[in-house]
Design an enzyme around this catalytic site. Structure first.
Site, PDB file in Angstrom:
ATOM      1  N   SER A  81     -10.928  -0.865   3.399  1.00  0.00           N
ATOM      2  CA  SER A  81     -10.211  -1.145   4.656  1.00  0.00           C
ATOM      3  C   SER A  81      -9.738   0.181   5.239  1.00  0.00           C
ATOM      4  O   SER A  81      -9.048   0.936   4.568  1.00  0.00           O
ATOM      5  CB  SER A  81      -8.999  -2.031   4.386  1.00  0.00           C
ATOM      6  OG  SER A  81      -9.443  -3.235   3.815  1.00  0.00           O
ATOM      7  N   ARG A 118       0.835  -1.213   0.000  1.00  0.00           N
ATOM      8  CA  ARG A 118       0.000   0.000   0.000  1.00  0.00           C
ATOM      9  C   ARG A 118       0.869   1.263   0.000  1.00  0.00           C
ATOM     10  O   ARG A 118       0.542   2.247   0.678  1.00  0.00           O
ATOM     11  CB  ARG A 118      -0.944   0.027   1.214  1.00  0.00           C
ATOM     12  CG  ARG A 118      -1.958  -1.051   1.284  1.00  0.00           C
ATOM     13  CD  ARG A 118      -2.945  -1.040   0.120  1.00  0.00           C
ATOM     14  NE  ARG A 118      -3.612  -2.300   0.090  1.00  0.00           N
ATOM     15  CZ  ARG A 118      -3.106  -3.371  -0.550  1.00  0.00           C
ATOM     16  NH1 ARG A 118      -1.995  -3.306  -1.248  1.00  0.00           N
ATOM     17  NH2 ARG A 118      -3.740  -4.518  -0.518  1.00  0.00           N
ATOM     18  N   GLU A 151      -5.569   3.903   6.416  1.00  0.00           N
ATOM     19  CA  GLU A 151      -5.174   3.735   5.009  1.00  0.00           C
ATOM     20  C   GLU A 151      -5.640   4.921   4.151  1.00  0.00           C
ATOM     21  O   GLU A 151      -4.896   5.375   3.280  1.00  0.00           O
ATOM     22  CB  GLU A 151      -5.760   2.413   4.483  1.00  0.00           C
ATOM     23  CG  GLU A 151      -5.288   2.083   3.087  1.00  0.00           C
ATOM     24  CD  GLU A 151      -5.926   0.802   2.553  1.00  0.00           C
ATOM     25  OE1 GLU A 151      -5.695  -0.264   3.132  1.00  0.00           O
ATOM     26  OE2 GLU A 151      -6.653   0.901   1.558  1.00  0.00           O
TER      27      GLU A 151
HETATM   28  C1  LIG Z   1     -15.559  -0.539  -0.900  1.00  0.00           C
HETATM   29  C2  LIG Z   1     -14.081  -0.289  -1.080  1.00  0.00           C
HETATM   30  C3  LIG Z   1     -13.215  -1.351  -1.274  1.00  0.00           C
HETATM   31  C4  LIG Z   1     -11.834  -1.123  -1.453  1.00  0.00           C
HETATM   32  N1  LIG Z   1     -11.009  -2.196  -1.639  1.00  0.00           N
HETATM   33  C5  LIG Z   1      -9.684  -1.992  -1.841  1.00  0.00           C
HETATM   34  C6  LIG Z   1      -8.805  -3.099  -2.054  1.00  0.00           C
HETATM   35  O1  LIG Z   1      -9.218  -4.259  -2.104  1.00  0.00           O
HETATM   36  N2  LIG Z   1      -7.482  -2.852  -2.223  1.00  0.00           N
HETATM   37  C7  LIG Z   1      -6.971  -1.580  -2.209  1.00  0.00           C
HETATM   38  O2  LIG Z   1      -5.761  -1.428  -2.388  1.00  0.00           O
HETATM   39  N3  LIG Z   1      -7.794  -0.506  -2.001  1.00  0.00           N
HETATM   40  C8  LIG Z   1      -9.115  -0.678  -1.824  1.00  0.00           C
HETATM   41  N4  LIG Z   1      -9.944   0.395  -1.595  1.00  0.00           N
HETATM   42  C9  LIG Z   1      -9.365   1.757  -1.524  1.00  0.00           C
HETATM   43  C10 LIG Z   1      -9.474   2.549  -2.846  1.00  0.00           C
HETATM   44  O3  LIG Z   1     -10.444   1.993  -3.692  1.00  0.00           O
HETATM   45  C11 LIG Z   1      -8.145   2.627  -3.585  1.00  0.00           C
HETATM   46  O4  LIG Z   1      -7.163   3.199  -2.779  1.00  0.00           O
HETATM   47  C12 LIG Z   1      -8.253   3.438  -4.879  1.00  0.00           C
HETATM   48  O5  LIG Z   1      -7.080   3.301  -5.633  1.00  0.00           O
HETATM   49  C13 LIG Z   1      -8.521   4.919  -4.650  1.00  0.00           C
HETATM   50  O6  LIG Z   1      -8.802   5.490  -5.923  1.00  0.00           O
HETATM   51  P1  LIG Z   1      -9.568   6.860  -6.039  1.00  0.00           P
HETATM   52  O7  LIG Z   1      -9.518   7.258  -7.460  1.00  0.00           O
HETATM   53  O8  LIG Z   1     -10.910   6.756  -5.436  1.00  0.00           O
HETATM   54  O9  LIG Z   1      -8.628   7.813  -5.167  1.00  0.00           O
HETATM   55  P2  LIG Z   1      -9.085   9.062  -4.286  1.00  0.00           P
HETATM   56  O10 LIG Z   1      -9.727   8.584  -3.031  1.00  0.00           O
HETATM   57  O11 LIG Z   1      -9.828  10.018  -5.113  1.00  0.00           O
HETATM   58  O12 LIG Z   1      -7.643   9.664  -3.910  1.00  0.00           O
HETATM   59  C14 LIG Z   1      -6.743   8.960  -3.077  1.00  0.00           C
HETATM   60  C15 LIG Z   1      -5.362   9.636  -3.133  1.00  0.00           C
HETATM   61  O13 LIG Z   1      -4.862   9.528  -4.447  1.00  0.00           O
HETATM   62  C16 LIG Z   1      -4.562  10.824  -4.959  1.00  0.00           C
HETATM   63  N5  LIG Z   1      -4.856  10.851  -6.395  1.00  0.00           N
HETATM   64  C17 LIG Z   1      -6.044  10.630  -7.013  1.00  0.00           C
HETATM   65  N6  LIG Z   1      -5.887  10.752  -8.351  1.00  0.00           N
HETATM   66  C18 LIG Z   1      -4.580  11.080  -8.546  1.00  0.00           C
HETATM   67  C19 LIG Z   1      -3.800  11.350  -9.700  1.00  0.00           C
HETATM   68  N7  LIG Z   1      -4.313  11.373 -10.914  1.00  0.00           N
HETATM   69  N8  LIG Z   1      -2.483  11.654  -9.519  1.00  0.00           N
HETATM   70  C20 LIG Z   1      -1.925  11.681  -8.294  1.00  0.00           C
HETATM   71  N9  LIG Z   1      -2.627  11.442  -7.174  1.00  0.00           N
HETATM   72  C21 LIG Z   1      -3.932  11.137  -7.303  1.00  0.00           C
HETATM   73  C22 LIG Z   1      -5.444  11.769  -4.180  1.00  0.00           C
HETATM   74  O14 LIG Z   1      -4.900  13.095  -4.205  1.00  0.00           O
HETATM   75  C23 LIG Z   1      -5.388  11.133  -2.810  1.00  0.00           C
HETATM   76  O15 LIG Z   1      -4.202  11.475  -2.171  1.00  0.00           O
HETATM   77  C24 LIG Z   1     -11.327   0.205  -1.417  1.00  0.00           C
HETATM   78  C25 LIG Z   1     -12.219   1.274  -1.219  1.00  0.00           C
HETATM   79  C26 LIG Z   1     -13.581   1.036  -1.060  1.00  0.00           C
HETATM   80  C27 LIG Z   1     -14.514   2.199  -0.863  1.00  0.00           C
END
Ligand SMILES: Cc1cc2nc3c(=O)[nH]c(=O)nc-3n(C[C@H](O)[C@H](O)[C@H](O)COP(=O)(O)OP(=O)(O)OC[C@H]3O[C@@H](n4cnc5c(N)ncnc54)[C@H](O)[C@@H]3O)c2cc1C
Length: 412
Positions: free
Chosen positions: A297, A166, A402
């Site tokens: 998580s 992570r 996380e």
């Molecule tokens: C129901 C659920 C299940 C999940 N299961 C998992 C799992 O199994 N495994 C896992 O690893 N994660 C999991 N996650 C966490 C999450 O889905 C991941 O971390 C995902 O990659 C976040 O993507 P996002 O676009 O929503 O990021 P955001 O929440 O929008 O942003 C997260 C971070 O990334 C940065 N960011 C976003 N876009 C960019 C970009 N283009 N350039 C640079 N930085 C950027 C943001 O500034 C912030 O710091 C889960 C979440 C939920 C709600």
């Protein structure tokens, strides 16, 4: 005015002073650079599935990349020898599961185990998403970024990205210590992802890399199976644990068109088929599934020095792992610690439960903190702090959140 409550999966967070959705590469760079030049707080957001933002108004700029193209640059190239590598490029704003569905349909192996993880391609490399024995790190060939420090674009290669559990160089640029923001580059990394190029394998079969998934598929770990079967089973297992996002969120005006319509419809169909009741508002959509209104998580699995791990009860899970300083350590399970500290599924602060509290642990999973429909960020923070305190008192272990916590202090 858009608020974080409308564009994050946990559905809390204050109003946003300026929300922009650039539709071109140069537009993304200009929006980021414009905020940096004026010294404004900057948040580049994807699917908002890994963010917990405070209820206070956000006084800066929130940028959501509206570019979502997925292309296969190698498509016309001849196959050379036995090399079955196929490169696929996705723009940062592409929905992650749209990308996985696309690659599985195309007969490519490499990310099928990551089906159903909410969010975008851009953010997938920030925390090196992982699940069911797969991590995005193993499929990334290069990441095209805007470097906010040097004000140039760059292609980062796996060696530059420093992927770990992570974590990545992108995520590290945001923190000076666990859950402690760096002076600059928070809540968005120094490197803003513009697109990611993946190296996948031309194969309609993938490897089943995780016990729980193998059990659901009725095979041994290491078996080769159709990637379509792996994807479908991962989605089923995730649904049973509330670890998918609620597809009804794509009906919100601020979420419209951020995921391919056909895939949203497929998600809605699967939810309805699982027996979800219809919404009472007559919209024809399933009712909200509050167990899915989370950040996934909420706490990372702690990696402890061996001496500290030795103090845990004998039956605590233990896996070999590497500490941030490169020495060997022991990874234990945050879910196990939470449960054994007395916080069971559905736990809520103040002798309440998932039925009558604004925020509680998921009724399926002790690791997900959920909004039961009326929560504020303050409610989620109170729940998170109660759990951190309880686990520290019981086991002496500090739980690190996380999600990216903005305006919210959850330092362990
Ligand atoms: C129901 C659920 C299940 C999940 N299961 C998992 C799992 O199994 N495994 C896992 O690893 N994660 C999991 N996650 C966490 C999450 O889905 C991941 O971390 C995902 O990659 C976040 O993507 P996002 O676009 O929503 O990021 P955001 O929440 O929008 O942003 C997260 C971070 O990334 C940065 N960011 C976003 N876009 C960019 C970009 N283009 N350039 C640079 N930085 C950027 C943001 O500034 C912030 O710091 C889960 C979440 C939920 C709600």
């Amino acid at each position: 005015m858009t608020s974080f409550a409308e564009i994050t999966t946990i559905g809390v967070g204050g109003e946003i002073a300026r929300f922009v959705e650039p539709t071109t590469r140069v537009g993304v760079i200009e929006a980021v650079e414009g905020a940096d030049e004026h010294g404004l707080p900057l948040c580049v957001i994807g699917g908002g599935s890994n963010m917990l933002v405070s209820d206070e108004p956000f006084p800066g700029v929130v940028v959501r990349d509206a570019r979502r193209r997925i292309t296969v640059p190698d498509e016309a190239a001849p196959v050379e020898g036995d090399d079955r590598t196929v490169h696929v490029n996705a723009e940062a704003g592409a929905n992650w599961d749209d990308f996985v569905a696309f690659t599985v349909e195309l007969g490519l192996e490499g990310v099928e185990g990551l089906s159903g993880i909410p969010g975008t391609v851009g953010a997938s490399v920030v925390q090196n998403i992982g699940a069911y024995g797969q991590e995005v790190a193993t499929s990334v060939a290069s990441v095209e970024v805007w470097d906010r420090e040097t004000k140039t674009t760059r292609d980062l290669l796996p060696a530059d990205l420093k992927f770990g559990y992570r974590s990545s160089a992108l995520k590290s640029s945001m923190y000076q210590a666990p859950a402690t923001p760096a002076d600059r580059f928070f809540p968005t990394p120094r490197y803003v992802v513009l697109s990611v190029t993946f190296a996948l394998r031309h194969s309609a079969e993938g490897t089943v890399g995780f016990g729980q998934l193998a059990k659901a598929l009725g095979v041994e770990v290491g078996a080769r199976m159709a990637t379509t079967a792996i994807r479908d089973t991962v989605l089923e297992v995730r649904a049973s644990k509330g670890m998918l996002e609620d597809p009804t969120r794509y009906a919100l005006p601020d979420m419209a068109d951020t995921k391919r319509e056909g895939n949203v419809l497929a998600d809605l169909k699967r939810l309805a088929a699982s027996g979800a009741p219809a919404a009472e508002d007559g919209s024809g959509l399933p009712a909200p599934d509050w167990d899915r209104h989370s950040c996934g998580s909420f706490f990372m699995n702690p990696i402890l020095p061996e001496a500290e791990a030795a103090r845990l009860p004998e039956d605590a899970p233990r896996f070999a792992a590497t500490l941030p300083d490169g020495t060997s350590g022991v990874k234990t399970s945050a879910a196990w610690l939470i449960d054994h500290a007395g916080f069971h599924k559905g736990f809520a602060v103040g002798e309440r439960s998932a039925e009558n509290a604004p925020a509680s642990l998921s009724t399926h999973h002790t690791l997900a903190l959920t909004n039961r429909g009326t929560a504020t960020a303050a409610d989620v923070v109170a729940l998170a702090k109660t759990i951190q305190r309880g686990v520290r008192e019981r086991f002496g272990v500090a739980l690190v959140p996380e999600p990216v916590c903005v305006g919210v202090d959850l330092r362990p």
